[in-house]
Enzyme design. Structure first.
Site, mmCIF file in Angstrom:
data_model
loop_
_atom_site.group_PDB
_atom_site.id
_atom_site.type_symbol
_atom_site.label_atom_id
_atom_site.label_comp_id
_atom_site.label_asym_id
_atom_site.label_seq_id
_atom_site.Cartn_x
_atom_site.Cartn_y
_atom_site.Cartn_z
ATOM 1 N N HIS A 71 -21.532 -6.204 -19.707
ATOM 2 C CA HIS A 71 -21.627 -4.754 -19.621
ATOM 3 C C HIS A 71 -22.928 -4.345 -18.929
ATOM 4 O O HIS A 71 -23.856 -5.151 -18.772
ATOM 5 C CB HIS A 71 -21.535 -4.141 -21.014
ATOM 6 C CG HIS A 71 -20.162 -4.215 -21.602
ATOM 7 N ND1 HIS A 71 -19.796 -3.552 -22.759
ATOM 8 C CD2 HIS A 71 -19.038 -4.875 -21.192
ATOM 9 C CE1 HIS A 71 -18.520 -3.803 -23.030
ATOM 10 N NE2 HIS A 71 -18.049 -4.597 -22.093
ATOM 11 N N GLU A 73 -25.482 -2.522 -19.779
ATOM 12 C CA GLU A 73 -26.728 -2.610 -20.532
ATOM 13 C C GLU A 73 -27.291 -4.030 -20.507
ATOM 14 O O GLU A 73 -28.498 -4.236 -20.346
ATOM 15 C CB GLU A 73 -26.502 -2.186 -21.990
ATOM 16 C CG GLU A 73 -25.983 -0.767 -22.143
ATOM 17 C CD GLU A 73 -24.472 -0.714 -22.277
ATOM 18 O OE1 GLU A 73 -23.977 -0.003 -23.167
ATOM 19 O OE2 GLU A 73 -23.786 -1.390 -21.475
ATOM 20 N N ARG A 228 -4.897 -2.169 2.828
ATOM 21 C CA ARG A 228 -5.116 -2.898 4.085
ATOM 22 C C ARG A 228 -6.267 -2.323 4.900
ATOM 23 O O ARG A 228 -6.930 -3.054 5.629
ATOM 24 C CB ARG A 228 -3.851 -2.838 4.963
ATOM 25 C CG ARG A 228 -2.606 -3.368 4.319
ATOM 26 C CD ARG A 228 -1.418 -3.344 5.259
ATOM 27 N NE ARG A 228 -1.137 -2.010 5.802
ATOM 28 C CZ ARG A 228 -0.458 -1.075 5.145
ATOM 29 N NH1 ARG A 228 -0.017 -1.309 3.917
ATOM 30 N NH2 ARG A 228 -0.233 0.104 5.690
ATOM 31 N N THR A 319 8.023 16.912 -7.439
ATOM 32 C CA THR A 319 8.542 18.105 -8.109
ATOM 33 C C THR A 319 8.842 17.830 -9.579
ATOM 34 O O THR A 319 8.501 18.633 -10.463
ATOM 35 C CB THR A 319 9.813 18.599 -7.394
ATOM 36 O OG1 THR A 319 9.521 18.829 -6.007
ATOM 37 C CG2 THR A 319 10.310 19.895 -8.018
#
Length: 389
Positions: A71, A73, A228, A319
């Site tokens: 991580h 930190e 690509r 839609t």
């Protein structure tokens, strides 16, 4: 109660006050810039950056590069070395306090001797949710919360939505002419936008966990849906194929993970066609009005750790998703061309008055050669996210 709302008797935890910590925003923005480097590679974890400072000078920097890796930190502390002792840490998200693929970051911060932690926001993950900050406080570490929180929430909007709802954050994207057409009457759509715009669209693919199209788009355009034109990972490819009729030789089936979303009543022989394909997963979901139910699709993807979803489907898919209220962000590439008759980007949304129009907020406008990209969060989705998070 959120730890951000708690004022300790000794003053070691308090909400950020901009007038008190104006100097903090510079280091936090540096941490945010670092966090952005993890775009497209950290999922299903958030993007996080960290900066360790000593005597007002940055002595260690780090960002979370990939899920399962160290991580931010930890990397920043290792970068700082002995200068981390007695230092301050600026981190974009609360240090974790649980064992996942990596040990708790809060324990590492304490062991390094960091005296003060300034974080942009509390981690809403139920496995953390303030407990990381409380652990720091219990060990005598001073904590500030809220520096650049708005910017951090925007950066991790997809992850925050997934944590709150269990469904991926949906970005609906299309390229259109100035008069709102995405294809000619015959269905030809290559290429409405410029090469610069297409490269930007490929960047969006690389930054999202998955890209989704309908089977109609596969039949009409036979897209590859890979990355690509820029460097970056290929997304998972998702096809809405109610009756599972997609061609076994479709381009998007070449070399990458594919999820075919079909109806629950698809015949077994149609499913058996795919039994030998290790890179293809067939998922049965509920149907509605003869089509796969989009809400069920998103639930199934969320369960598979798809945090962010880019929808590149055509007129019908766009839609349907908009009418179902399942779109979080809309990104449109507009080319300065006029088509006249053609296929509209979006169909009937049931709006009869100006007050019923779907509206975007937090809008970004970017010029890409002669094209313009407009991107914003749908206001209804933004309101729902605020309530959920």
């Amino acid at each position: 109660m959120s730890v951000c709302d708690v004022v300790k008797v000794d003053g070691t935890v308090r909400s950020h006050q901009p007038d008190l910590l104006d100097g903090a925003s510079g280091f936090m923005r540096q941490a945010l810039d670092l966090a952005k480097k993890g775009a497209g590679t950290t999922s299903p974890n958030p993007m996080v950056g960290a900066v360790v400072t000593n005597n007002g000078r940055a002595v260690g920097c780090g960002y979370h590069r990939r899920a399962g890796g160290p991580h931010a930190e930890v990397i920043a502390i290792e970068d700082a070395g002995e200068t981390a002792r007695g230092a301050e840490m600026y981190v974009t998200l609360e240090p974790c306090c649980h064992h996942g693929r990596t040990p708790p970051c809060a324990d590492r911060v304490i062991a390094a001797g960091v005296k003060r932690v300034i974080c942009a926001m509390e981690d809403p993950n139920p496995l953390v949710s303030g407990e990381g900050l409380e652990r720091l406080v219990a060990a005598g570490v001073e904590v500030e919360v809220g520096v650049c929180e708005t910017e951090t929430r925007r950066l991790n909007e997809a992850w925050l939505w997934w944590i709150a709802t269990g469904r991926p954050f949906v970005t609906l994207k299309w390229a259109q002419t100035l008069d709102g057409r995405i294809a000619t009457r015959s269905g030809e759509s290559a290429w409405i936008s410029s090469e610069i715009s297409r490269a930007r669209a490929h960047r969006l693919r690389a930054e999202n966990d998955a890209v989704l199209v309908g089977s109609g788009t596969v039949r009409a355009d036979d897209p590859s849906l890979d990355v690509r034109l820029v460097d970056g990972p290929n997304p998972i490819k998702v096809v809405l194929d109610t009756n599972l009729r997609i061609d076994l030789n479709a381009k998007l089936l070449d070399g990458d993970n594919v999820i075919l979303m079909c109806g629950e009543t698809v015949p077994l022989d149609a499913v058996d066609r795919w039994s030998g394909r290790q890179d293809v997963e067939v998922v049965n979901v509920e149907t509605e009005h003869g089509r796969v139910d989009p809400a069920s699709v998103l639930t199934a993807l969320g369960e598979r750790d798809v945090v962010s979803l880019l929808v590149e489907g055509g007129h019908e898919v766009a839609t349907n998703l908009l009418n179902a209220g399942l779109v979080n962000r809309v990104t449109t590439f507009i080319s300065p061309k006029l088509m006249g008759h053609g296929i509209d980007a979006v169909g009937d949304l049931g709006t009869n008055a100006m007050g019923e129009l779907l509206e975007l907020s937090d809008v970004d406008i970017e010029t890409l050669g002669d094209d313009v990209m407009i991107s914003g969060v749908l206001k209804n989705a933004s309101d729902l996210a605020a309530e959920a998070i």
